[in-house]
Scaffold this motif. Structure first.
Motif, PDB file in Angstrom:
ATOM      1  N   ASN A  59       0.847  -1.192   0.000  1.00  0.00           N
ATOM      2  CA  ASN A  59       0.000   0.000   0.000  1.00  0.00           C
ATOM      3  C   ASN A  59       0.879   1.238   0.000  1.00  0.00           C
ATOM      4  OD1 ASN A  59      -1.767   2.137   0.542  1.00  0.00           O
ATOM      5  ND2 ASN A  59      -3.064   0.905   1.896  1.00  0.00           N
ATOM      6  N   VAL A  60       0.897   1.975  -1.098  1.00  0.00           N
ATOM      7  CA  VAL A  60       1.821   3.108  -1.228  1.00  0.00           C
ATOM      8  C   VAL A  60       1.468   4.258  -0.291  1.00  0.00           C
ATOM      9  CG1 VAL A  60       2.454   2.565  -3.598  1.00  0.00           C
ATOM     10  CG2 VAL A  60       0.478   4.055  -3.153  1.00  0.00           C
ATOM     11  N   SER A  61       0.259   4.268   0.251  1.00  0.00           N
ATOM     12  CA  SER A  61      -0.094   5.311   1.210  1.00  0.00           C
ATOM     13  C   SER A  61       0.475   5.020   2.589  1.00  0.00           C
ATOM     14  CB  SER A  61      -1.623   5.450   1.312  1.00  0.00           C
ATOM     15  OG  SER A  61      -2.204   4.269   1.857  1.00  0.00           O
ATOM     16  N   ILE A  62       0.938   3.795   2.797  1.00  0.00           N
ATOM     17  CA  ILE A  62       1.517   3.385   4.084  1.00  0.00           C
ATOM     18  C   ILE A  62       3.018   3.175   3.955  1.00  0.00           C
ATOM     19  CG2 ILE A  62       1.505   1.617   5.882  1.00  0.00           C
ATOM     20  CD1 ILE A  62      -1.420   1.083   5.194  1.00  0.00           C
ATOM     21  N   CYS A  63       3.416   2.476   2.910  1.00  0.00           N
ATOM     22  CA  CYS A  63       4.830   2.160   2.683  1.00  0.00           C
ATOM     23  C   CYS A  63       5.307   2.831   1.394  1.00  0.00           C
ATOM     24  CB  CYS A  63       5.039   0.652   2.578  1.00  0.00           C
ATOM     25  SG  CYS A  63       4.716  -0.250   4.112  1.00  0.00           S
ATOM     26  N   ASN A  64       6.392   3.550   1.482  1.00  0.00           N
ATOM     27  CA  ASN A  64       6.953   4.185   0.291  1.00  0.00           C
ATOM     28  C   ASN A  64       7.489   3.139  -0.675  1.00  0.00           C
ATOM     29  OD1 ASN A  64       6.497   6.830   1.197  1.00  0.00           O
ATOM     30  ND2 ASN A  64       8.389   6.835   2.381  1.00  0.00           N
ATOM     31  N   HIS A  65       7.196   3.341  -1.944  1.00  0.00           N
ATOM     32  CA  HIS A  65       7.735   2.453  -2.965  1.00  0.00           C
ATOM     33  C   HIS A  65       8.488   3.277  -4.001  1.00  0.00           C
ATOM     34  CE1 HIS A  65       6.050  -1.565  -2.020  1.00  0.00           C
ATOM     35  NE2 HIS A  65       5.208  -0.832  -1.302  1.00  0.00           N
ATOM     36  N   TYR A  66       9.358   2.586  -4.740  1.00  0.00           N
ATOM     37  CA  TYR A  66      10.283   3.289  -5.615  1.00  0.00           C
ATOM     38  C   TYR A  66      10.291   2.660  -6.999  1.00  0.00           C
ATOM     39  CZ  TYR A  66      11.473   5.079  -1.065  1.00  0.00           C
ATOM     40  OH  TYR A  66      11.380   5.646   0.180  1.00  0.00           O
ATOM     41  N   PHE A 126      21.683  -0.935   7.893  1.00  0.00           N
ATOM     42  CA  PHE A 126      20.901  -2.170   8.012  1.00  0.00           C
ATOM     43  C   PHE A 126      19.415  -1.908   7.817  1.00  0.00           C
ATOM     44  CE2 PHE A 126      18.126  -4.512  10.948  1.00  0.00           C
ATOM     45  CZ  PHE A 126      18.130  -5.749  10.295  1.00  0.00           C
ATOM     46  N   GLY A 127      18.875  -0.895   8.485  1.00  0.00           N
ATOM     47  CA  GLY A 127      17.442  -0.661   8.471  1.00  0.00           C
ATOM     48  C   GLY A 127      16.902  -0.335   7.093  1.00  0.00           C
ATOM     49  N   SER A 128      17.625   0.490   6.347  1.00  0.00           N
ATOM     50  CA  SER A 128      17.182   0.813   4.997  1.00  0.00           C
ATOM     51  C   SER A 128      17.278  -0.401   4.081  1.00  0.00           C
ATOM     52  CB  SER A 128      18.009   1.977   4.441  1.00  0.00           C
ATOM     53  OG  SER A 128      17.548   2.384   3.187  1.00  0.00           O
ATOM     54  N   SER A 129      18.316  -1.202   4.260  1.00  0.00           N
ATOM     55  CA  SER A 129      18.432  -2.446   3.492  1.00  0.00           C
ATOM     56  C   SER A 129      17.254  -3.375   3.796  1.00  0.00           C
ATOM     57  CB  SER A 129      19.741  -3.160   3.836  1.00  0.00           C
ATOM     58  OG  SER A 129      20.861  -2.393   3.476  1.00  0.00           O
ATOM     59  N   GLN A 141       9.503   0.691   8.811  1.00  0.00           N
ATOM     60  CA  GLN A 141       9.727   1.470  10.027  1.00  0.00           C
ATOM     61  C   GLN A 141      11.222   1.628  10.328  1.00  0.00           C
ATOM     62  OE1 GLN A 141       7.150   3.075  12.163  1.00  0.00           O
ATOM     63  NE2 GLN A 141       6.601   2.875  10.006  1.00  0.00           N
ATOM     64  N   ALA A 142      11.974   0.565  10.097  1.00  0.00           N
ATOM     65  CA  ALA A 142      13.422   0.657  10.306  1.00  0.00           C
ATOM     66  C   ALA A 142      14.043   1.667   9.344  1.00  0.00           C
ATOM     67  CB  ALA A 142      14.059  -0.722  10.120  1.00  0.00           C
ATOM     68  N   ASP A 143      13.597   1.663   8.105  1.00  0.00           N
ATOM     69  CA  ASP A 143      14.110   2.589   7.096  1.00  0.00           C
ATOM     70  C   ASP A 143      13.828   4.036   7.486  1.00  0.00           C
ATOM     71  OD1 ASP A 143      15.099   3.617   4.682  1.00  0.00           O
ATOM     72  OD2 ASP A 143      13.188   3.349   3.665  1.00  0.00           O
ATOM     73  N   ASN A 144      12.604   4.304   7.928  1.00  0.00           N
ATOM     74  CA  ASN A 144      12.200   5.681   8.209  1.00  0.00           C
ATOM     75  C   ASN A 144      12.651   6.182   9.582  1.00  0.00           C
ATOM     76  OD1 ASN A 144      10.414   6.732   5.908  1.00  0.00           O
ATOM     77  ND2 ASN A 144       9.600   4.687   6.232  1.00  0.00           N
ATOM     78  N   ARG A 145      12.718   5.306  10.570  1.00  0.00           N
ATOM     79  CA  ARG A 145      13.028   5.762  11.916  1.00  0.00           C
ATOM     80  C   ARG A 145      14.527   5.822  12.215  1.00  0.00           C
ATOM     81  NH1 ARG A 145       9.785   6.430  15.982  1.00  0.00           N
ATOM     82  NH2 ARG A 145      11.341   8.079  16.249  1.00  0.00           N
ATOM     83  N   PHE A 146      15.336   4.990  11.553  1.00  0.00           N
ATOM     84  CA  PHE A 146      16.748   4.957  11.917  1.00  0.00           C
ATOM     85  C   PHE A 146      17.493   6.203  11.443  1.00  0.00           C
ATOM     86  CE2 PHE A 146      17.002   0.005  12.325  1.00  0.00           C
ATOM     87  CZ  PHE A 146      16.070   0.069  13.339  1.00  0.00           C
ATOM     88  N   ILE A 147      16.976   6.885  10.410  1.00  0.00           N
ATOM     89  CA  ILE A 147      17.594   8.155  10.020  1.00  0.00           C
ATOM     90  C   ILE A 147      17.296   9.227  11.074  1.00  0.00           C
ATOM     91  CG2 ILE A 147      15.675   9.030   8.632  1.00  0.00           C
ATOM     92  CD1 ILE A 147      17.748  10.094   6.644  1.00  0.00           C
ATOM     93  N   ASP A 148      16.200   9.034  11.834  1.00  0.00           N
ATOM     94  CA  ASP A 148      15.902   9.946  12.942  1.00  0.00           C
ATOM     95  C   ASP A 148      17.043   9.970  13.951  1.00  0.00           C
ATOM     96  OD1 ASP A 148      13.435  10.188  11.712  1.00  0.00           O
ATOM     97  OD2 ASP A 148      12.383   8.913  13.157  1.00  0.00           O
ATOM     98  N   TRP A 205      10.825  -6.387  17.489  1.00  0.00           N
ATOM     99  CA  TRP A 205      11.424  -5.077  17.189  1.00  0.00           C
ATOM    100  C   TRP A 205      10.375  -4.009  16.931  1.00  0.00           C
ATOM    101  CZ3 TRP A 205      15.812  -6.691  13.250  1.00  0.00           C
ATOM    102  CH2 TRP A 205      16.791  -7.405  13.945  1.00  0.00           C
ATOM    103  N   LEU A 206       9.342  -4.352  16.199  1.00  0.00           N
ATOM    104  CA  LEU A 206       8.343  -3.349  15.831  1.00  0.00           C
ATOM    105  C   LEU A 206       7.699  -2.746  17.077  1.00  0.00           C
ATOM    106  CD1 LEU A 206       7.087  -2.044  13.337  1.00  0.00           C
ATOM    107  CD2 LEU A 206       5.321  -3.808  13.390  1.00  0.00           C
ATOM    108  N   LYS A 207       7.368  -3.581  18.031  1.00  0.00           N
ATOM    109  CA  LYS A 207       6.746  -3.106  19.263  1.00  0.00           C
ATOM    110  C   LYS A 207       7.724  -2.283  20.086  1.00  0.00           C
ATOM    111  CE  LYS A 207       4.188  -4.723  23.320  1.00  0.00           C
ATOM    112  NZ  LYS A 207       3.633  -5.925  24.020  1.00  0.00           N
ATOM    113  N   GLN A 208       8.996  -2.690  20.095  1.00  0.00           N
ATOM    114  CA  GLN A 208       9.990  -2.015  20.928  1.00  0.00           C
ATOM    115  C   GLN A 208      10.410  -0.653  20.371  1.00  0.00           C
ATOM    116  OE1 GLN A 208      13.214  -4.327  22.908  1.00  0.00           O
ATOM    117  NE2 GLN A 208      12.538  -5.995  21.575  1.00  0.00           N
ATOM    118  N   MET A 209      10.327  -0.469  19.062  1.00  0.00           N
ATOM    119  CA  MET A 209      10.840   0.761  18.451  1.00  0.00           C
ATOM    120  C   MET A 209      10.178   2.011  19.012  1.00  0.00           C
ATOM    121  SD  MET A 209      11.521   0.253  14.405  1.00  0.00           S
ATOM    122  CE  MET A 209      12.155  -1.291  13.797  1.00  0.00           C
TER     123      MET A 209
END
Length: 415
Positions: A59-66, A126-129, A141-148, A205-209
């Motif tokens: 779902n592109v409204s939830i997850c970015n696609h390229y 790792f997260g973006s990969s 979530q790993a892709d978007n949050r780890f740059i934070d 991991w998802l719950k802990q993030m």
């Protein structure tokens, strides 16, 4: 990753430098990364979870696609399906930052901040990969949050010396980018993230993030860093106009824009009233800021979702964009004067397995490479701001000696 691009064994020298740097800063960081990648393979083998199957976040409204969509089996004992091979391997660019942080000397920020940045760049690689490989919600979530992590550690280091009053929420506003509650230190949060990857099962991991990553999203943090830069250089009226224009260009969420303009900037101005830069410092900071923003802006052109223009998906434009990357870096480096110890990284040469192919074929791998380059300079810029904003009497300097050293080093290595 090299096998995925038909490269075979990749840069063993880079791997040695990476391991050496990790070990020198955090004896458990390599183990954290190895555990993270084991978790990635486990998530594939078990097909994610009942609510998050491998490849299910469509779902592109939830997850970015390229643009890239070329599902390929990962060579090796666990043939994980990698949905975006180039966008997966190009995250090696974030790993390339790590040894350069260890190489850098003369830090103003605390060593704990440097360690957290090394942990953060490793986590982001790792997260973006994870996202580009798996197309799972956890990977997203790993892709978007780890740059934070990288942006917030850099930001808190930059403002560490600014005075604030805990009784009127100014500390929460300045140090935590939040007017309603105190945040945990970014250094502590980053350590918790590294520990989470090392000691807990991937299914948790998802719950802990949500608990571990007690920090704002990177667009708010980037906005605050730019506000700090502009505030030191320009009159308030001009800063307000520029902030408004940039917020519109990058679609900053309304709540973040309101916080920046009505709460953050007035508090920042009160906290920096004591700072008086001389002309040499102003020029040096302006050049460093312009060069850093040049790299980041060029990176955002290829991110695909920030500026979703069809132009940047055209084959000819991608080839031109790839050819321009080393020249953008050289121009930006001339402005900043920051010393870089990885000349291949600046020259867009052998940055990751298959880079000569991936760089010209689609946009997002260029985002990974150039954003890694720009984020490194953002770290250096925040460290320079930290030096300039120290309390009076702690020793400010104009930075031109370092600028000239970097320009002469660049001319010997890259031009």
């Amino acid at each position: 990753m090299g096998l995925l691009q038909g490269v075979g064994k990749y840069d063993s020298d880079l791997y040695s430098k990476l391991v050496k740097c990790m070990s020198s800063q955090d004896i458990q960081l390599q183990a954290s990364q190895e555990a993270a990648w084991s978790g990635f393979l486990q998530y594939f083998e078990q097909n994610g979870t009942a609510d998050d199957r491998w490849g299910s976040c469509t779902n592109v409204s939830i997850c970015n696609h390229y643009m890239e969509n070329n599902a390929t089996a990962l060579p090796g004992d666990v043939p994980a399906t990698i949905y975006e091979p180039c966008n997966y391997v190009s995250n090696v660019a974030y790993y390339r930052v790590v040894p350069q942080l260890c190489d850098h000397t003369g830090w103003t920020m605390e060593q704990a901040d440097v360690r957290a940045l090394i942990q953060g760049f490793s986590a982001l690689a790792f997260g973006s990969s994870f996202w580009h490989g798996s197309h799972t919600w956890l990977g997203n979530q790993a892709d978007n949050r780890f740059i934070d992590v990288i942006s917030f550690v850099s930001y808190q280091a930059a403002v560490a010396s600014l005075p604030c009053n805990s009784t009127d929420a100014s500390c929460d506003i300045i140090k935590g980018l939040n007017a309603t509650k105190s945040r945990r230190s970014s250094v502590i949060s980053t350590q918790k993230l590294s520990d989470m990857l090392r000691t807990t099962n991937v299914n948790t991991w998802l719950k802990q993030m949500t608990y571990v990553l007690d920090m704002p999203q990177y667009f708010l943090t980037f906005s605050a860093i730019i506000c700090n830069l502009l505030n030191l250089l320009l009159p308030p009226e001009l800063v307000d106009e520029l902030v408004s224009a940039l917020a519109k260009a990058f679609n900053l969420p309304p709540q973040d824009y309101d916080f920046i303009t009505t709460t953050y900037l007035p508090t920042l101005r009160r906290a920096t009233e004591y700072i008086k830069l001389n002309k040499a410092q102003e020029l040096s900071l302006a050049l460093a800021g312009t060069g850093t923003v040049t790299k980041l802006m060029y990176a955002f052109l290829w991110q695909e979702n920030v500026f979703p223009w069809p132009l940047f998906k055209k084959p000819e434009v991608n080839k031109i964009g790839a050819a321009l990357m080393p020249w953008v870096n050289k121009f930006a480096n001339f402005l900043t004067g920051f010393v870089h110890t990885d000349s291949d990284f600046q020259n867009a040469k052998n940055v990751y397995p298959g880079d000569s192919k991936c760089r010209v074929e689609q946009p997002h791998s260029k985002w990974h490479e150039e954003s890694a380059n720009g984020l490194l300079d953002l770290v250096f810029l925040c460290d320079y701001i930290a030096m300039l904003t120290k309390q009076p009497g702690t020793g400010q300097k104009d930075g031109f000696a370092g600028w000239w050293q970097a320009v002469t080093t660049l001319s010997q290595q890259d031009l």
